[in-house]
Design a protein around this motif. Sequence first.
Motif, PDB file in Angstrom:
ATOM      1  N   GLU A  97      -7.858   0.063   4.532  1.00  0.00           N
ATOM      2  CA  GLU A  97      -6.741  -0.531   3.781  1.00  0.00           C
ATOM      3  C   GLU A  97      -6.446   0.216   2.487  1.00  0.00           C
ATOM      4  OE1 GLU A  97      -7.570  -4.732   3.538  1.00  0.00           O
ATOM      5  OE2 GLU A  97      -6.736  -5.017   5.541  1.00  0.00           O
ATOM      6  N   GLU A  98      -6.501   1.558   2.574  1.00  0.00           N
ATOM      7  CA  GLU A  98      -6.139   2.410   1.447  1.00  0.00           C
ATOM      8  C   GLU A  98      -4.673   2.829   1.536  1.00  0.00           C
ATOM      9  OE1 GLU A  98      -8.917   5.665   0.737  1.00  0.00           O
ATOM     10  OE2 GLU A  98     -10.342   4.603   2.025  1.00  0.00           O
ATOM     11  N   ILE A  99      -4.141   2.917   2.774  1.00  0.00           N
ATOM     12  CA  ILE A  99      -2.758   3.340   2.992  1.00  0.00           C
ATOM     13  C   ILE A  99      -2.138   2.503   4.110  1.00  0.00           C
ATOM     14  CG2 ILE A  99      -3.127   5.729   2.265  1.00  0.00           C
ATOM     15  CD1 ILE A  99      -3.162   6.478   5.279  1.00  0.00           C
ATOM     16  N   LEU A 100      -0.818   2.543   4.180  1.00  0.00           N
ATOM     17  CA  LEU A 100      -0.086   2.016   5.324  1.00  0.00           C
ATOM     18  C   LEU A 100       0.320   3.238   6.144  1.00  0.00           C
ATOM     19  CD1 LEU A 100       1.216  -0.372   6.771  1.00  0.00           C
ATOM     20  CD2 LEU A 100       3.237   0.007   5.398  1.00  0.00           C
ATOM     21  N   TYR A 101      -0.316   3.421   7.298  1.00  0.00           N
ATOM     22  CA  TYR A 101      -0.159   4.621   8.118  1.00  0.00           C
ATOM     23  C   TYR A 101       0.894   4.383   9.188  1.00  0.00           C
ATOM     24  CZ  TYR A 101      -1.573   8.185  11.581  1.00  0.00           C
ATOM     25  OH  TYR A 101      -1.589   9.211  12.492  1.00  0.00           O
ATOM     26  N   VAL A 102       1.904   5.262   9.196  1.00  0.00           N
ATOM     27  CA  VAL A 102       2.979   5.198  10.183  1.00  0.00           C
ATOM     28  C   VAL A 102       3.009   6.527  10.930  1.00  0.00           C
ATOM     29  CG1 VAL A 102       5.468   4.950  10.517  1.00  0.00           C
ATOM     30  CG2 VAL A 102       4.318   3.640   8.725  1.00  0.00           C
ATOM     31  N   LEU A 103       2.995   6.453  12.253  1.00  0.00           N
ATOM     32  CA  LEU A 103       3.022   7.651  13.090  1.00  0.00           C
ATOM     33  C   LEU A 103       4.392   7.778  13.740  1.00  0.00           C
ATOM     34  CD1 LEU A 103       1.738  10.033  14.584  1.00  0.00           C
ATOM     35  CD2 LEU A 103       0.903   8.401  16.282  1.00  0.00           C
ATOM     36  N   ARG A 104       5.025   8.912  13.523  1.00  0.00           N
ATOM     37  CA  ARG A 104       6.285   9.251  14.210  1.00  0.00           C
ATOM     38  C   ARG A 104       6.010  10.524  15.006  1.00  0.00           C
ATOM     39  NH1 ARG A 104      10.542   8.078   9.255  1.00  0.00           N
ATOM     40  NH2 ARG A 104      10.191   5.827   9.232  1.00  0.00           N
ATOM     41  N   HIS A 105       5.661  10.333  16.270  1.00  0.00           N
ATOM     42  CA  HIS A 105       5.295  11.475  17.108  1.00  0.00           C
ATOM     43  C   HIS A 105       6.512  12.039  17.820  1.00  0.00           C
ATOM     44  CE1 HIS A 105       5.601   9.152  20.828  1.00  0.00           C
ATOM     45  NE2 HIS A 105       5.069   8.156  20.133  1.00  0.00           N
ATOM     46  N   TYR A 106       6.363  13.257  18.279  1.00  0.00           N
ATOM     47  CA  TYR A 106       7.414  13.902  19.064  1.00  0.00           C
ATOM     48  C   TYR A 106       6.768  14.846  20.060  1.00  0.00           C
ATOM     49  CZ  TYR A 106       6.709  18.046  16.162  1.00  0.00           C
ATOM     50  OH  TYR A 106       6.160  19.132  15.534  1.00  0.00           O
ATOM     51  N   ILE A 107       7.561  15.282  21.002  1.00  0.00           N
ATOM     52  CA  ILE A 107       7.131  16.276  21.979  1.00  0.00           C
ATOM     53  C   ILE A 107       8.078  17.459  21.843  1.00  0.00           C
ATOM     54  CG2 ILE A 107       6.832  16.797  24.421  1.00  0.00           C
ATOM     55  CD1 ILE A 107       6.365  13.784  24.842  1.00  0.00           C
ATOM     56  N   GLN A 108       7.515  18.624  21.586  1.00  0.00           N
ATOM     57  CA  GLN A 108       8.339  19.808  21.428  1.00  0.00           C
ATOM     58  C   GLN A 108       8.893  20.217  22.791  1.00  0.00           C
ATOM     59  OE1 GLN A 108       6.430  23.107  19.514  1.00  0.00           O
ATOM     60  NE2 GLN A 108       8.326  23.704  18.566  1.00  0.00           N
TER      61      GLN A 108
ATOM     62  N   LEU B 256       0.841  -1.185   0.000  1.00  0.00           N
ATOM     63  CA  LEU B 256       0.000   0.000   0.000  1.00  0.00           C
ATOM     64  C   LEU B 256       0.881   1.242   0.000  1.00  0.00           C
ATOM     65  CD1 LEU B 256      -2.534  -1.056   2.782  1.00  0.00           C
ATOM     66  CD2 LEU B 256      -3.005  -0.918   0.334  1.00  0.00           C
ATOM     67  N   PRO B 257       0.342   2.394  -0.391  1.00  0.00           N
ATOM     68  CA  PRO B 257       1.119   3.633  -0.257  1.00  0.00           C
ATOM     69  C   PRO B 257       1.422   3.892   1.224  1.00  0.00           C
ATOM     70  CG  PRO B 257      -0.926   4.016  -1.474  1.00  0.00           C
ATOM     71  CD  PRO B 257      -0.965   2.617  -0.983  1.00  0.00           C
ATOM     72  N   VAL B 258       2.659   4.245   1.520  1.00  0.00           N
ATOM     73  CA  VAL B 258       3.076   4.514   2.900  1.00  0.00           C
ATOM     74  C   VAL B 258       2.916   6.002   3.181  1.00  0.00           C
ATOM     75  CG1 VAL B 258       4.973   4.419   4.551  1.00  0.00           C
ATOM     76  CG2 VAL B 258       4.702   2.598   2.853  1.00  0.00           C
ATOM     77  N   VAL B 259       2.188   6.318   4.249  1.00  0.00           N
ATOM     78  CA  VAL B 259       2.011   7.699   4.687  1.00  0.00           C
ATOM     79  C   VAL B 259       2.594   7.800   6.085  1.00  0.00           C
ATOM     80  CG1 VAL B 259       0.373   9.536   5.199  1.00  0.00           C
ATOM     81  CG2 VAL B 259      -0.079   7.960   3.310  1.00  0.00           C
ATOM     82  N   ILE B 260       3.610   8.665   6.245  1.00  0.00           N
ATOM     83  CA  ILE B 260       4.257   8.852   7.542  1.00  0.00           C
ATOM     84  C   ILE B 260       3.862  10.228   8.071  1.00  0.00           C
ATOM     85  CG2 ILE B 260       6.438   8.969   8.793  1.00  0.00           C
ATOM     86  CD1 ILE B 260       7.643   7.221   6.573  1.00  0.00           C
ATOM     87  N   LEU B 261       3.252  10.237   9.252  1.00  0.00           N
ATOM     88  CA  LEU B 261       2.852  11.490   9.891  1.00  0.00           C
ATOM     89  C   LEU B 261       3.844  11.814  10.995  1.00  0.00           C
ATOM     90  CD1 LEU B 261       0.823  13.809  10.357  1.00  0.00           C
ATOM     91  CD2 LEU B 261      -0.420  12.276  11.896  1.00  0.00           C
ATOM     92  N   TYR B 262       4.547  12.947  10.838  1.00  0.00           N
ATOM     93  CA  TYR B 262       5.411  13.486  11.885  1.00  0.00           C
ATOM     94  C   TYR B 262       4.585  14.551  12.596  1.00  0.00           C
ATOM     95  CZ  TYR B 262       9.378  11.436   9.404  1.00  0.00           C
ATOM     96  OH  TYR B 262      10.247  10.583   8.802  1.00  0.00           O
TER      97      TYR B 262
END
Length: 79
Positions: free
Chosen positions: A56-67, A28-34
């Motif tokens: 199942e339209e995308i492969l969702y990857v979450l890369r979170h952070y804390i400012q 699937l298309p990979v979408v990475i959310l920062y």
Amino acid sequence: MLLFCFYLRTRPYLFKGDHKFPTNKENLPVVILYAEMGTRTFSAFHKVLSEKAQNEEILYVLRHYIQVCACFFQGCFWL
């Protein structure tokens, strides 16, 4: 448009610590959310992307952070 062209791009490297939303499909298309968790913009993007991942339209990857704020005597500086 980007979702139609994802086959032409190389797949991004996914790290062991990435928060990958479960799906039965891997091609699937990979979408990475920062994003910084807890913000309004995070909530809006997360809602849309998690729904697309469930469908199942995308492969969702979450890369979170804390400012981080470094406070000194004269004020606060964002790092």
